[in-house]
Write a protein that holds these residues in place. Structure first.
Motif, PDB file in Angstrom:
ATOM      1  N   ILE A  19      38.494  45.423  49.383  1.00 29.99           N
ATOM      2  CA  ILE A  19      37.102  44.963  49.335  1.00 29.99           C
ATOM      3  C   ILE A  19      37.066  43.762  48.405  1.00 29.99           C
ATOM      4  N   PHE A  20      36.744  42.596  48.933  1.00 27.70           N
ATOM      5  CA  PHE A  20      36.821  41.373  48.145  1.00 27.70           C
ATOM      6  C   PHE A  20      35.444  40.796  47.841  1.00 27.70           C
ATOM      7  N   THR A  21      34.414  41.610  48.010  1.00 28.22           N
ATOM      8  CA  THR A  21      33.079  41.139  47.675  1.00 28.22           C
ATOM      9  C   THR A  21      32.824  41.345  46.197  1.00 28.22           C
ATOM     10  N   SER A  22      31.818  40.650  45.694  1.00 31.65           N
ATOM     11  CA  SER A  22      31.376  40.754  44.297  1.00 31.65           C
ATOM     12  C   SER A  22      32.510  40.458  43.324  1.00 31.65           C
ATOM     13  N   ARG A  23      33.264  39.410  43.626  1.00 26.75           N
ATOM     14  CA  ARG A  23      34.390  39.072  42.761  1.00 26.75           C
ATOM     15  C   ARG A  23      33.895  38.538  41.441  1.00 26.75           C
ATOM     16  N   LEU A  24      34.532  39.004  40.350  1.00 26.00           N
ATOM     17  CA  LEU A  24      34.118  38.570  39.030  1.00 26.00           C
ATOM     18  C   LEU A  24      35.034  37.485  38.477  1.00 26.00           C
ATOM     19  N   ASN A  25      36.134  37.150  39.191  1.00 21.88           N
ATOM     20  CA  ASN A  25      37.004  36.051  38.810  1.00 21.88           C
ATOM     21  C   ASN A  25      37.473  36.183  37.367  1.00 21.88           C
ATOM     22  N   ALA A  26      38.343  37.161  37.135  1.00 18.79           N
ATOM     23  CA  ALA A  26      38.769  37.399  35.760  1.00 18.79           C
ATOM     24  C   ALA A  26      40.284  37.476  35.626  1.00 18.79           C
ATOM     25  N   ALA A  27      40.948  38.358  36.363  1.00 16.36           N
ATOM     26  CA  ALA A  27      42.342  38.686  36.103  1.00 16.36           C
ATOM     27  C   ALA A  27      43.303  37.700  36.782  1.00 16.36           C
ATOM     28  N   THR A  28      44.473  37.535  36.146  1.00 13.02           N
ATOM     29  CA  THR A  28      45.538  36.669  36.671  1.00 13.02           C
ATOM     30  C   THR A  28      46.842  37.447  36.694  1.00 13.02           C
ATOM     31  N   ILE A  29      47.552  37.382  37.826  1.00 10.84           N
ATOM     32  CA  ILE A  29      48.901  37.963  37.923  1.00 10.84           C
ATOM     33  C   ILE A  29      49.903  36.817  37.843  1.00 10.84           C
ATOM     34  N   SER A  30      50.876  36.946  36.937  1.00 12.61           N
ATOM     35  CA  SER A  30      51.843  35.870  36.702  1.00 12.61           C
ATOM     36  C   SER A  30      53.263  36.400  36.735  1.00 12.61           C
ATOM     37  N   LEU A  31      54.186  35.481  37.049  1.00 10.86           N
ATOM     38  CA  LEU A  31      55.622  35.754  36.965  1.00 10.86           C
ATOM     39  C   LEU A  31      56.187  34.986  35.783  1.00 10.86           C
ATOM     40  N   LEU A  32      56.966  35.667  34.949  1.00 12.81           N
ATOM     41  CA  LEU A  32      57.610  35.053  33.798  1.00 12.81           C
ATOM     42  C   LEU A  32      59.081  35.458  33.775  1.00 12.81           C
ATOM     43  N   PRO A  33      59.978  34.535  33.315  1.00 10.69           N
ATOM     44  CA  PRO A  33      59.705  33.233  32.706  1.00 10.69           C
ATOM     45  C   PRO A  33      59.411  32.151  33.736  1.00 10.69           C
ATOM     46  N   GLN A  34      58.986  30.996  33.229  1.00  7.25           N
ATOM     47  CA  GLN A  34      58.670  29.854  34.056  1.00  7.25           C
ATOM     48  C   GLN A  34      59.840  28.859  34.049  1.00  7.25           C
ATOM     49  N   ALA A  35      60.229  28.423  35.257  1.00 10.22           N
ATOM     50  CA  ALA A  35      61.176  27.307  35.416  1.00 10.22           C
ATOM     51  C   ALA A  35      62.455  27.499  34.603  1.00 10.22           C
ATOM     52  N   ARG A  36      63.312  28.398  35.039  1.00  7.36           N
ATOM     53  CA  ARG A  36      64.599  28.641  34.368  1.00  7.36           C
ATOM     54  C   ARG A  36      65.757  28.251  35.288  1.00  7.36           C
ATOM     55  N   THR A  37      66.912  28.026  34.663  1.00  5.51           N
ATOM     56  CA  THR A  37      68.132  27.697  35.396  1.00  5.51           C
ATOM     57  C   THR A  37      69.212  28.728  35.071  1.00  5.51           C
ATOM     58  N   PHE A  38      69.886  29.242  36.127  1.00  5.45           N
ATOM     59  CA  PHE A  38      70.950  30.231  35.957  1.00  5.45           C
ATOM     60  C   PHE A  38      72.141  29.819  36.815  1.00  5.45           C
ATOM     61  N   ALA A 140      38.913  46.484  39.006  1.00  5.27           N
ATOM     62  CA  ALA A 140      38.207  46.781  37.756  1.00  5.27           C
ATOM     63  C   ALA A 140      37.931  48.278  37.654  1.00  5.27           C
ATOM     64  N   SER A 141      37.910  48.769  36.432  1.00  6.23           N
ATOM     65  CA  SER A 141      37.617  50.191  36.219  1.00  6.23           C
ATOM     66  C   SER A 141      36.103  50.380  36.085  1.00  6.23           C
ATOM     67  N   ASP A 142      35.381  49.936  37.110  1.00  2.00           N
ATOM     68  CA  ASP A 142      33.919  50.012  37.092  1.00  2.00           C
ATOM     69  C   ASP A 142      33.372  51.080  38.026  1.00  2.00           C
ATOM     70  N   GLY A 143      34.266  51.877  38.617  1.00  5.59           N
ATOM     71  CA  GLY A 143      33.818  52.911  39.534  1.00  5.59           C
ATOM     72  C   GLY A 143      33.466  52.395  40.906  1.00  5.59           C
ATOM     73  N   LYS A 144      33.607  51.086  41.138  1.00  2.10           N
ATOM     74  CA  LYS A 144      33.249  50.491  42.425  1.00  2.10           C
ATOM     75  C   LYS A 144      34.448  49.890  43.146  1.00  2.10           C
ATOM     76  N   GLY A 145      35.599  49.844  42.490  1.00  2.00           N
ATOM     77  CA  GLY A 145      36.762  49.232  43.109  1.00  2.00           C
ATOM     78  C   GLY A 145      36.638  47.728  43.243  1.00  2.00           C
ATOM     79  N   THR A 146      35.928  47.068  42.323  1.00  6.19           N
ATOM     80  CA  THR A 146      35.710  45.627  42.409  1.00  6.19           C
ATOM     81  C   THR A 146      37.006  44.866  42.161  1.00  6.19           C
ATOM     82  N   ASN A 147      37.329  43.954  43.066  1.00  9.64           N
ATOM     83  CA  ASN A 147      38.521  43.127  42.917  1.00  9.64           C
ATOM     84  C   ASN A 147      38.198  41.971  41.977  1.00  9.64           C
ATOM     85  N   VAL A 148      38.874  41.917  40.815  1.00 13.36           N
ATOM     86  CA  VAL A 148      38.585  40.899  39.807  1.00 13.36           C
ATOM     87  C   VAL A 148      39.707  39.860  39.707  1.00 13.36           C
ATOM     88  N   LEU A 149      40.592  39.821  40.693  1.00 20.04           N
ATOM     89  CA  LEU A 149      41.677  38.848  40.670  1.00 20.04           C
ATOM     90  C   LEU A 149      41.125  37.436  40.868  1.00 20.04           C
TER      91      LEU A 149
END
Length: 577
Positions: A19-38, A140-149
């Motif tokens: 359910i992607f309605t009522s988005r609050l635009n808060a959380a960010t998912i990231s991958l770390l580290p950034q820009a590495r060489t192996f 979100a832990s708001d009891g509504k399942g709001t997607n905050v991504l």
């Protein structure tokens, strides 16, 4: 994606991820580290982190995409994850280059770099590997399942020195504000040992505080003209003196992404005289929320309006800072203890939320619903249903013995006009006198019982009473105020004026009728006399004795007609008067 969609009905009661309605635009998912060489064959790890941006979440999901020709995903480590259960266990596919996961926690959590998964890769061959995220959601832990991504941040990995990025380069990762610069110059001759370096760490500038985020870390310093070497080391010892100089002289050093814990950066300079004093910089990182806890109460349903809540809270790294307590979505208190007595609450169900913060700002919350049972509702047995303006109004009734009875009077616009408190006696009887002057109109009165603890009853039903104008005259059961007297006088005046008008119009109509009758009779008389006169004229021309006798008869007849008409017209004229 097909497999994930088949599991929607299982995950939906917990997360409602799609359910992607009522988005609050808060959380960010990231991958770390950034820009590495192996190097080829080297093993390395990438962390999946969530920055909740002060929102409270309880679940997350995502799909990680990686190039299978360059990288092999060897394992996934969820031992340090903030998620405690996995409806959709992390599933690896090295054939498709995909990792899917869905995880959650029973308690709402918040933090700047919450650990979700550690992904272990092995480099297969040289190349430029772009790691991206898609099909993600944070609940979100708001009891509504709001997607905050609000955002997804991938990373780029380079394998092998000869690797060349593809023609269409992915978006560049977030760069550091500044990067260390190489010093190329001839040093001046020193007269004393070099001064202690002044260190700058842009990502973690404050040594005194804990930080709940991670990223590419670098330390910077200014290089004096006499310095020929710098030694820098990162460890967990606050007093280390670095002895091994850097291979080249730079204005700083990249340290990579630091793990949780307390770190120390140690830097010192050397000139032609020797090594100078060591500078130290402390970095404290805690990205893990405090341990989950449960709110405890003596009873979830009680007539005690001020129950006590208790909770056991622990944090393994930075320690507990404080707790925020909310009642029915309103912040109640900031507490540094593990027990709080709530202020008196109204009867009914209430929701208490306790959010516990560690010193880094990470937090976890718990909620509990409780009910305050009401006292017995009082009864209004008597009220003065109608009072004159300025007179006292009385109310009385029954309640529990020794209770405070809060009385409220409202007007017909539901505006509070009067409040007062009475106390019931040992038999439960109470009475109230309302001595406030009230305007003319309709009012309602209600009452609530209250004891010395602050416990309350539900309000009584509203009883109606009226305030009428002040009485001036009284006739038995009839009371007349100024308004009624004025109204009666106005009605009398209107009635008299109406009768006079009717009488005048009636008389006027009568006179008009008689005028018409008189006019008609005068016309008849005139016509009759005219006929007789004409006959006389005709007889006058003839000198016949017989004709003269006829003329004499007509004259007598005219006299008779005139006499009758005189009498008749006199009567008509009297009627007109």
């Amino acid at each position: 994606m097909i497999m994930a969609n088949k599991k929607v009905f299982f995950v939906l009661p917990l997360f409602i991820f799609f359910i992607f309605t009522s988005r609050l635009n808060a959380a960010t998912i990231s991958l770390l580290p950034q820009a590495r060489t192996f190097g080829i064959g080297q093993e390395f790890s990438v962390d999946i982190k969530i920055d909740t941006e002060e929102m409270y979440i309880n679940a997350g999901q995502a799909t990680l995409i990686f190039p299978v020709d360059i990288l092999e995903l060897s394992s996934v480590d969820k031992s340090s994850s903030v998620f405690s259960f996995w409806p959709d266990e992390p599933k690896i596919s090295n054939d498709e280059g995909v990792l899917n996961f869905t995880g959650g926690t029973a308690k709402g959590i918040s933090g700047g770099a919450l650990q979700i998964l550690k992904i272990n890769f092995k480099a297969k061959r040289a190349g430029f590997a772009e790691l991206t995220l898609r099909d993600a959601a944070v609940t979100a832990s708001d009891g509504k399942g709001t997607n905050v991504l609000s955002a997804l941040k991938g990373t780029n990995i380079t394998i092998g020195a000869a690797a060349v990025p593809p023609t269409k380069s992915p978006p560049a990762p977030e760069a550091l504000v500044e990067t260390p610069k190489k010093i190329v110059r001839e040093p001046v001759i020193a007269q004393k040992l070099p001064s202690k370096p002044e260190l700058r760490v842009p990502l973690y500038p404050n040594e005194a505080r804990w930080h709940n985020y991670i990223g590419e870390t670098a330390v910077f310093w200014d290089v004096p003209a006499d310095v020929i070497e710098a030694a820098a080391v990162l460890d967990k010892n606050p007093n280390t003196k670095p002895v091994n100089p850097e291979k080249e002289l730079f204005t700083g050093k990249n340290l990579g992404v630091l793990k949780e814990g307390i770190w120390y950066i140690h830097v010192r300079f050397r000139n032609n005289i020797g090594w100078g004093e060591t500078a130290h910089h402390k970095i404290s990182i805690d990205t893990t929320a405090p341990l989950p806890f449960e709110i405890e109460m003596n009873a979830l349903a009680s007539d005690n309006p001020s129950p006590e809540i208790r909770y056991e809270i622990h944090d393994a790294l930075s320690g507990i800072s404080h707790a925020l307590i909310f009642i029915d979505d309103k912040e109640l208190a900031r507490s540094t203890t593990t027990a709080t007595t709530l202020p008196p609450q109204l009867p009914g169900k209430h929701l208490v939320v306790v959010r516990v913060f560690d010193s880094a700002g990470n937090s976890v919350e718990d909620t509990v619903e409780f009910e305050i049972l009401p006292l017995v509702t009082p009864v209004i047995e008597f009220i003065t249903e109608s009072v004159s303006q300025g007179d006292l109004m009385f109310a009385s009734g029954k309640s529990i013995p020794g209770a405070f009875i809060d009385v409220r009077v409202s007007n017909d616009l539901q505006q509070e006009i009067f409040t007062g408190t009475a106390q019931s006696d040992n038999s439960g009887n109470w009475k109230m006198t309302i001595d406030k002057p009230l305007s003319v109109g309709k009012y309602t009165i209600s009452a609530v019982a209250r004891d010395e603890r602050g416990a309350r009853s539900y309000p009584t039903g509203e009883e109606v009473f009226r305030v009428r104008p002040k009485t001036i005259l009284s006739f038995g059961f009839i009371d007349l105020g100024w308004f009624e007297i004025l109204l009666i006088v106005v009605l009398i005046i209107i009635s008299v004026a109406g009768y006079i008008s009717w009488w005048y119009v009636s008389k006027k109509n009568t006179r008009e009728a008689y005028k018409i009758i008189v006019s008609r009779d005068i016309e008849k008389l005139t016509a009759l006399l005219s006929d007789h006169l004409k006959g006389l004229e005709d007889l006058q021309e003839l000198h016949d004795p017989k004709r003269l006798a006829q003329a004499s008869f007509l004259v007598n007849k005219m006299k008779d007609v005139i006499a009758k008409m005189k009498k008749y017209l006199g009567q008509e004229v009297e009627k007109l008067g």
